[in-house]
Design an enzyme around this catalytic site. Sequence first.
Site, PDB file in Angstrom:
ATOM      1  N   GLY A  15       0.781  -1.228   0.000  1.00  0.00           N
ATOM      2  CA  GLY A  15       0.000   0.000   0.000  1.00  0.00           C
ATOM      3  C   GLY A  15       0.811   1.274   0.000  1.00  0.00           C
ATOM      4  O   GLY A  15       0.273   2.348   0.305  1.00  0.00           O
ATOM      5  N   LYS A  38       8.372   8.893  -7.634  1.00  0.00           N
ATOM      6  CA  LYS A  38       8.575   7.448  -7.664  1.00  0.00           C
ATOM      7  C   LYS A  38       9.862   7.252  -8.460  1.00  0.00           C
ATOM      8  O   LYS A  38       9.841   7.101  -9.693  1.00  0.00           O
ATOM      9  CB  LYS A  38       7.395   6.752  -8.353  1.00  0.00           C
ATOM     10  N   ASP A  55       2.077   3.313 -11.116  1.00  0.00           N
ATOM     11  CA  ASP A  55       2.017   3.962  -9.803  1.00  0.00           C
ATOM     12  C   ASP A  55       2.389   5.435  -9.870  1.00  0.00           C
ATOM     13  O   ASP A  55       1.804   6.271  -9.169  1.00  0.00           O
ATOM     14  CB  ASP A  55       2.946   3.252  -8.824  1.00  0.00           C
ATOM     15  N   GLU A 116       8.402   7.720  -2.941  1.00  0.00           N
ATOM     16  CA  GLU A 116       7.957   6.345  -2.755  1.00  0.00           C
ATOM     17  C   GLU A 116       9.000   5.387  -3.295  1.00  0.00           C
ATOM     18  O   GLU A 116       9.293   5.371  -4.490  1.00  0.00           O
ATOM     19  CB  GLU A 116       6.624   6.079  -3.465  1.00  0.00           C
ATOM     20  N   ALA A 118      10.713   1.525  -4.046  1.00  0.00           N
ATOM     21  CA  ALA A 118      10.228   0.310  -4.705  1.00  0.00           C
ATOM     22  C   ALA A 118      10.449  -0.870  -3.771  1.00  0.00           C
ATOM     23  O   ALA A 118      11.562  -1.092  -3.296  1.00  0.00           O
ATOM     24  CB  ALA A 118      10.967   0.090  -6.028  1.00  0.00           C
ATOM     25  N   GLY A 119       9.370  -1.605  -3.492  1.00  0.00           N
ATOM     26  CA  GLY A 119       9.499  -2.743  -2.600  1.00  0.00           C
ATOM     27  C   GLY A 119       9.874  -2.322  -1.192  1.00  0.00           C
ATOM     28  O   GLY A 119       9.415  -1.305  -0.683  1.00  0.00           O
ATOM     29  N   PRO A 206      -8.099   2.358   6.503  1.00  0.00           N
ATOM     30  CA  PRO A 206      -9.063   1.302   6.181  1.00  0.00           C
ATOM     31  C   PRO A 206      -8.943   0.834   4.738  1.00  0.00           C
ATOM     32  O   PRO A 206      -8.556   1.602   3.846  1.00  0.00           O
ATOM     33  CB  PRO A 206     -10.424   1.984   6.405  1.00  0.00           C
TER      34      PRO A 206
END
Length: 251
Positions: A15, A38, A55, A116, A118-119, A206
């Site tokens: 996520g 990214k 993404d 963000e 990767a992995g 959530p």
Amino acid sequence: MTPSIFITGTDTGVGKTIVTAALARALRDLGRDIGVMKPIQTGVARTSEGWEPGDAEYLAAVSSTGDPMDLICPVRLEAPLAPSVAAELAGTAVDLDRVLASYRKLRTRHAGVLIEGAGGITVPIQKDYGMADLARAMDLPLLIVARPALGTINHTALTAHYAQAVGLTVLGIVIAGMPAEPGLAERTSPAAIEQLTGLPVLGCMPFDSNIDVERGDPGETVEWMIASGTAQRVLDRFSLAASGHSNPENP
């Protein structure tokens, strides 16, 4: 204070993209000038017209930063593998100079940038150079994204302890995809993670079936990020870390 943060995960598919996009949009809605990045994306197909959306496009769509995609995602690779392996299969290597130059350019365009990874934090980018090294090169603290299911205590503790062992500051943890009716593991894991790592769980996002990465639809995650106080807690933790205090209980 406008934060720049490297967002990593306890694994792939936990996520990170959803949390990064929602946090960026929430911080922008709260008046912070935030960019997104990214740096390296694998598992994206190349067509005659260029790269298929992935993404990075979701981050751009949700955050609405308006930055060029070649800055948001300077390196793309087709194989859905670790960057170093995907690059080797493509007969190339990840261009770290390009990645860092893109990051520096984004920092001139925004007061802060959410990166963000990767992995997970140990994923290799080049031989003997991984995600932790990239976070260090960018001089950024970490936010860890974890899954709620059984096994997350071990994965999260390993990620946090490794990051701290290599000299990275960890701001806290966001658990993504919490079911509407959590089981015993989901209910008890956040407190156990906090006790084991000494780090705060800043929010439990959530599960939202309305999220659509292809269409750039974040569902209600942005609203949750603000209403739950998670975005503000991230800001508070970043401010404490920037002032030299890593523990909000003992500033």
